[in-house]
Write a protein that holds these residues in place. Structure first.
Motif, PDB file in Angstrom:
ATOM      1  N   PHE A 264     -24.419  77.314 -38.594  1.00 39.00           N
ATOM      2  CA  PHE A 264     -25.207  77.612 -37.664  1.00 39.00           C
ATOM      3  C   PHE A 264     -24.423  76.490 -37.263  1.00 39.00           C
ATOM      4  O   PHE A 264     -24.764  75.337 -38.203  1.00 39.00           O
ATOM      5  N   LEU A 265     -23.934  75.862 -35.978  1.00 37.58           N
ATOM      6  CA  LEU A 265     -24.137  74.764 -35.522  1.00 37.58           C
ATOM      7  C   LEU A 265     -24.867  73.949 -33.728  1.00 37.58           C
ATOM      8  O   LEU A 265     -25.752  75.930 -33.513  1.00 37.58           O
ATOM      9  N   TYR A 266     -25.942  73.558 -34.573  1.00 32.10           N
ATOM     10  CA  TYR A 266     -26.741  72.575 -33.467  1.00 32.10           C
ATOM     11  C   TYR A 266     -26.163  71.876 -32.730  1.00 32.10           C
ATOM     12  O   TYR A 266     -26.055  70.573 -33.250  1.00 32.10           O
ATOM     13  N   LEU A 267     -25.863  71.530 -31.486  1.00 33.09           N
ATOM     14  CA  LEU A 267     -24.972  70.936 -30.054  1.00 33.09           C
ATOM     15  C   LEU A 267     -25.751  70.546 -29.156  1.00 33.09           C
ATOM     16  O   LEU A 267     -26.197  71.497 -28.756  1.00 33.09           O
ATOM     17  N   ALA A 268     -26.313  69.247 -30.165  1.00 32.08           N
ATOM     18  CA  ALA A 268     -27.356  68.515 -28.892  1.00 32.08           C
ATOM     19  C   ALA A 268     -26.681  67.441 -28.326  1.00 32.08           C
ATOM     20  O   ALA A 268     -26.588  66.353 -28.129  1.00 32.08           O
ATOM     21  N   HIS A 269     -26.506  67.892 -26.783  1.00 31.67           N
ATOM     22  CA  HIS A 269     -25.368  66.775 -26.176  1.00 31.67           C
ATOM     23  C   HIS A 269     -26.771  65.952 -25.134  1.00 31.67           C
ATOM     24  O   HIS A 269     -27.458  65.979 -25.314  1.00 31.67           O
ATOM     25  N   SER A 270     -26.054  64.408 -25.566  1.00 25.60           N
ATOM     26  CA  SER A 270     -26.489  63.783 -25.474  1.00 25.60           C
ATOM     27  C   SER A 270     -26.949  63.968 -23.140  1.00 25.60           C
ATOM     28  O   SER A 270     -27.914  63.050 -22.953  1.00 25.60           O
ATOM     29  N   MET A 271     -25.918  64.036 -22.806  1.00 30.27           N
ATOM     30  CA  MET A 271     -25.996  63.712 -21.127  1.00 30.27           C
ATOM     31  C   MET A 271     -26.607  65.549 -20.851  1.00 30.27           C
ATOM     32  O   MET A 271     -26.290  66.486 -21.671  1.00 30.27           O
ATOM     33  N   PRO A 272     -26.761  65.488 -19.806  1.00 31.37           N
ATOM     34  CA  PRO A 272     -26.774  64.356 -18.804  1.00 31.37           C
ATOM     35  C   PRO A 272     -27.752  63.654 -18.560  1.00 31.37           C
ATOM     36  O   PRO A 272     -28.447  63.344 -17.283  1.00 31.37           O
ATOM     37  N   HIS A 273     -28.297  62.861 -19.711  1.00 31.76           N
ATOM     38  CA  HIS A 273     -29.751  61.919 -19.772  1.00 31.76           C
ATOM     39  C   HIS A 273     -28.467  60.839 -19.282  1.00 31.76           C
ATOM     40  O   HIS A 273     -27.472  60.391 -19.519  1.00 31.76           O
ATOM     41  N   VAL A 274     -29.741  60.188 -18.147  1.00 35.47           N
ATOM     42  CA  VAL A 274     -28.882  58.601 -17.584  1.00 35.47           C
ATOM     43  C   VAL A 274     -29.061  57.918 -19.764  1.00 35.47           C
ATOM     44  O   VAL A 274     -29.779  58.396 -19.970  1.00 35.47           O
ATOM     45  N   PRO A 275     -28.271  57.419 -19.368  1.00 31.18           N
ATOM     46  CA  PRO A 275     -26.883  56.541 -18.060  1.00 31.18           C
ATOM     47  C   PRO A 275     -26.233  57.635 -18.500  1.00 31.18           C
ATOM     48  O   PRO A 275     -25.804  57.847 -19.285  1.00 31.18           O
ATOM     49  N   LEU A 276     -25.527  58.054 -17.513  1.00 30.97           N
ATOM     50  CA  LEU A 276     -24.060  58.753 -17.290  1.00 30.97           C
ATOM     51  C   LEU A 276     -23.809  58.105 -17.706  1.00 30.97           C
ATOM     52  O   LEU A 276     -22.555  57.071 -16.929  1.00 30.97           O
ATOM     53  N   TYR A 277     -22.384  58.608 -18.520  1.00 32.23           N
ATOM     54  CA  TYR A 277     -21.277  58.425 -18.730  1.00 32.23           C
ATOM     55  C   TYR A 277     -20.461  59.563 -18.301  1.00 32.23           C
ATOM     56  O   TYR A 277     -20.353  60.828 -18.998  1.00 32.23           O
ATOM     57  N   VAL A 278     -18.883  59.873 -18.618  1.00 31.65           N
ATOM     58  CA  VAL A 278     -17.741  60.395 -17.961  1.00 31.65           C
ATOM     59  C   VAL A 278     -16.557  60.136 -18.939  1.00 31.65           C
ATOM     60  O   VAL A 278     -16.364  58.954 -18.713  1.00 31.65           O
ATOM     61  N   SER A 279     -15.969  60.774 -19.765  1.00 29.58           N
ATOM     62  CA  SER A 279     -14.034  60.388 -20.169  1.00 29.58           C
ATOM     63  C   SER A 279     -12.957  60.144 -18.742  1.00 29.58           C
ATOM     64  O   SER A 279     -14.049  61.159 -17.814  1.00 29.58           O
ATOM     65  N   ASP A 280     -12.003  59.837 -18.915  1.00 29.25           N
ATOM     66  CA  ASP A 280     -11.573  59.785 -17.998  1.00 29.25           C
ATOM     67  C   ASP A 280     -11.086  60.861 -17.415  1.00 29.25           C
ATOM     68  O   ASP A 280     -10.886  61.173 -16.058  1.00 29.25           O
ATOM     69  N   LYS A 281     -10.665  62.099 -18.739  1.00 24.98           N
ATOM     70  CA  LYS A 281     -10.146  63.264 -18.278  1.00 24.98           C
ATOM     71  C   LYS A 281     -11.018  64.342 -16.564  1.00 24.98           C
ATOM     72  O   LYS A 281     -10.080  64.523 -16.163  1.00 24.98           O
ATOM     73  N   PHE A 282     -12.174  63.956 -16.928  1.00 31.15           N
ATOM     74  CA  PHE A 282     -13.219  64.039 -16.240  1.00 31.15           C
ATOM     75  C   PHE A 282     -13.508  63.071 -14.781  1.00 31.15           C
ATOM     76  O   PHE A 282     -14.621  63.888 -14.077  1.00 31.15           O
ATOM     77  N   LYS A 283     -13.289  62.036 -15.011  1.00 30.20           N
ATOM     78  CA  LYS A 283     -13.830  61.238 -13.626  1.00 30.20           C
ATOM     79  C   LYS A 283     -13.426  61.548 -12.114  1.00 30.20           C
ATOM     80  O   LYS A 283     -12.687  61.517 -11.891  1.00 30.20           O
ATOM     81  N   GLY A 284     -14.560  61.252 -11.241  1.00 35.24           N
ATOM     82  CA  GLY A 284     -14.533  61.430 -10.770  1.00 35.24           C
ATOM     83  C   GLY A 284     -13.251  63.063  -9.512  1.00 35.24           C
ATOM     84  O   GLY A 284     -12.790  63.471  -8.676  1.00 35.24           O
ATOM     85  N   ARG A 285     -13.999  64.119 -11.030  1.00 37.58           N
ATOM     86  CA  ARG A 285     -13.624  65.297 -10.434  1.00 37.58           C
ATOM     87  C   ARG A 285     -14.278  66.366  -9.693  1.00 37.58           C
ATOM     88  O   ARG A 285     -14.118  67.088  -9.219  1.00 37.58           O
ATOM     89  N   SER A 286     -15.592  65.795  -9.741  1.00 36.77           N
ATOM     90  CA  SER A 286     -16.214  66.476  -9.270  1.00 36.77           C
ATOM     91  C   SER A 286     -16.287  66.227  -7.573  1.00 36.77           C
ATOM     92  O   SER A 286     -16.544  64.459  -7.469  1.00 36.77           O
ATOM     93  N   GLU A 287     -17.427  66.876  -6.473  1.00 37.86           N
ATOM     94  CA  GLU A 287     -17.435  66.849  -5.260  1.00 37.86           C
ATOM     95  C   GLU A 287     -18.425  66.189  -5.178  1.00 37.86           C
ATOM     96  O   GLU A 287     -18.810  64.673  -4.189  1.00 37.86           O
TER      97      GLU A 287
END
Length: 471
Positions: free
Chosen positions: A209-232
């Motif tokens: 059983f794996l419980y993965l509780a992402h901290s995002m997209p709660h503020v403050p928003l942070y993203v790694s360089d591989k996804f920075k600027g990827r969305s419209e």
């Protein structure tokens, strides 16, 4: 006679268990809980400005709920309800506790992890805990063999935009040891994903059983360089795309280990969008208000259940269900005994398979035990209470800083038909007095059991939170 009845009961249970195990193999379970992710934030739920192909495919491969709820539109309470199958106000847990809290989830309560661990599962948690940061309340004391993540929300740190000097450094914890104090959160989603993959790899030969509780997209928003600027859309969209990537990596790992057809994946969120953060908040998709309210935008969340070969692909379930139903459903699927203390959820396995079930009343509590709303099928009754909203005409921001809420008092109960009025605009209480009466009777039963601060009621079925022993 008692011995005979007991023997017959045991034989019945064993026979049922044997039949069930022949029909369905006991699954691995991955429960993914996003933070402040809104109802409209996935492409398959209507998102615009970013793409979520892995989550969309997850939904197409299994069951997607259109009327799925959290009972509390705030962090700690929502997580307690998910992990115990119980309304958090019954457990004396309210709001979002921080580093000053002297309490947490009572160790006498049974979490999903404890239930499954007692039945031979390996258990791991990655991400945001928020049910008590003292050692006696950490995940490793609540049924998890491993833990990696943050003890509370990622905005509870010295860089909070509105609270200067209140929060201490934000600890990143492994098991019960502080690894570091975060000054940057750009790699957080990547770290969570890597730790999740390691757990799956290490436990591939036994039920887990794996419980993965992402901290995002709660503020403050942070993203790694591989996804920075990827969305419209900008930063929020980038963050959503990285969460989607994380789900893709997990599914890829399951496929590489030949585990896909024996793994149930559940994806949902702890509440709706934090609207005061403007462009750093999610999409309401036509729902009223957001996080911190009991209107649909605060408590209705996306929910996906996927188990290839067992859950039919393409199920769209329109009946109401709630996160308190996850624990009893997993108990049924894993042939695990339910907690000894009373819980509030029910087994919704038929709904997940696309079959109908009888509707049941669900309650939305907020603040210090306020019964603010009740859902029964397509009907919703909202009780008089004060709620927060953003004043009309407010210029919203897109820089990580919030605008101010104002408080509004709802003066009388209002009844809505959610099948035709998702925005909760038309009060039908005068047109349907018999429905109003039925809903009020449901509410009265909740007040007797759980209490209601709005009407000054004490509940007879409430329990106590855990508290640290101070010298």
């Amino acid at each position: 006679m008692k011995i005979l009845i007991s023997t017959l009961f045991c034989l019945f249970f064993l026979t049922r268990a044997e039949v069930f195990s022949q029909e369905i193999q006991r699954p691995n379970i991955i429960l993914i809980f996003a933070d402040d992710l809104a109802y409209g934030d996935l492409g398959i739920y209507g998102a615009k400005g970013w793409a979520t192909p892995h989550l969309d495919q997850l939904a197409r491969d299994g069951a997607r709920f259109t009327q799925f709820y959290v009972p509390h539109a705030v962090c700690t309470a929502s997580r307690a309800a998910l992990l115990t199958g119980t309304y958090a106000n019954r457990l004396e847990l309210f709001g979002a506790i921080d580093h000053t809290a002297k309490h947490g989830l009572n160790p006498e309560e049974t979490t999903i992890a404890e239930m499954l661990k007692s039945n031979g599962y390996k258990t791991g948690m990655v991400g945001k805990w928020h049910l008590g940061h003292h050692p006696e309340f950490l995940p490793t004391r609540q049924g998890f063999d491993r833990y990696f993540g943050l003890p509370y929300s990622n905005d509870m740190w010295p860089n909070h935009p509105e609270v200067n000097g209140y929060y201490p450094p934000l600890p990143l914890i492994e098991n019960e040891t502080v690894l570091a104090y975060l000054e940057d959160q750009r790699e957080l989603t990547s770290w969570y994903t890597q730790k999740s993959l390691e757990f799956i790899e290490d436990n591939q030969n036994q039920p887990f059983f794996l419980y993965l509780a992402h901290s995002m997209p709660h503020v403050p928003l942070y993203v790694s360089d591989k996804f920075k600027g990827r969305s419209e859309q900008g930063l929020y969209g980038d963050v959503m795309m990285e969460i989607d990537w994380s789900i893709g990596e997990i599914r890829k790992k399951l496929e590489s280990l030949d585990l896909s057809e024996n793994t149930l994946i559940i994806f949902t969120s702890d509440n709706g969008p934090w609207l005061s953060y403007g462009g750093h908040a999610g999409l309401q998709a036509g729902l009223r208000e957001g996080k911190g309210t009991s209107w649909e935008g605060g408590i209705r969340v996306p929910a996906i259940f996927t188990w290839p070969g067992t859950i039919p692909a393409g199920v769209i379930q329109n009946q109401a269900a709630m996160t308190i139903d996850v624990l009893p459903t997993l108990a049924n699927l894993s042939l695990s005994p339910l907690p000894t203390l009373p819980i509030d959820g029910r087994n919704i396995w038929p709904l997940i398979q696309g079959k109908p079930m009888e509707d049941k009343p669900y309650f939305a509590y907020y603040n210090k035990n306020e019964l603010q709303a009740l859902i029964y099928g397509k009907w919703k009754l909202v009780f008089p209470h004060t709620y927060r909203t953003i004043p009309q005409g407010t210029e919203m921001r897109n820089d990580g800083l919030p605008v101010k809420y104002t408080q509004i008092k709802l003066e009388k109960s209002e009844l809505f038909d959610l099948s035709t009025d998702l925005g909760e605009q038309t009060d039908l209480s005068e047109r349907f007095p018999e429905i109003l009466q039925m809903m009020n009777e449901f509410a009265e039963s909740a007040r007797k059991d759980l209490g209601d601060a709005l009407t000054g009621r004490e509940g007879s079925g409430n329990r106590k939170a855990g508290r640290i022993q101070e010298n």
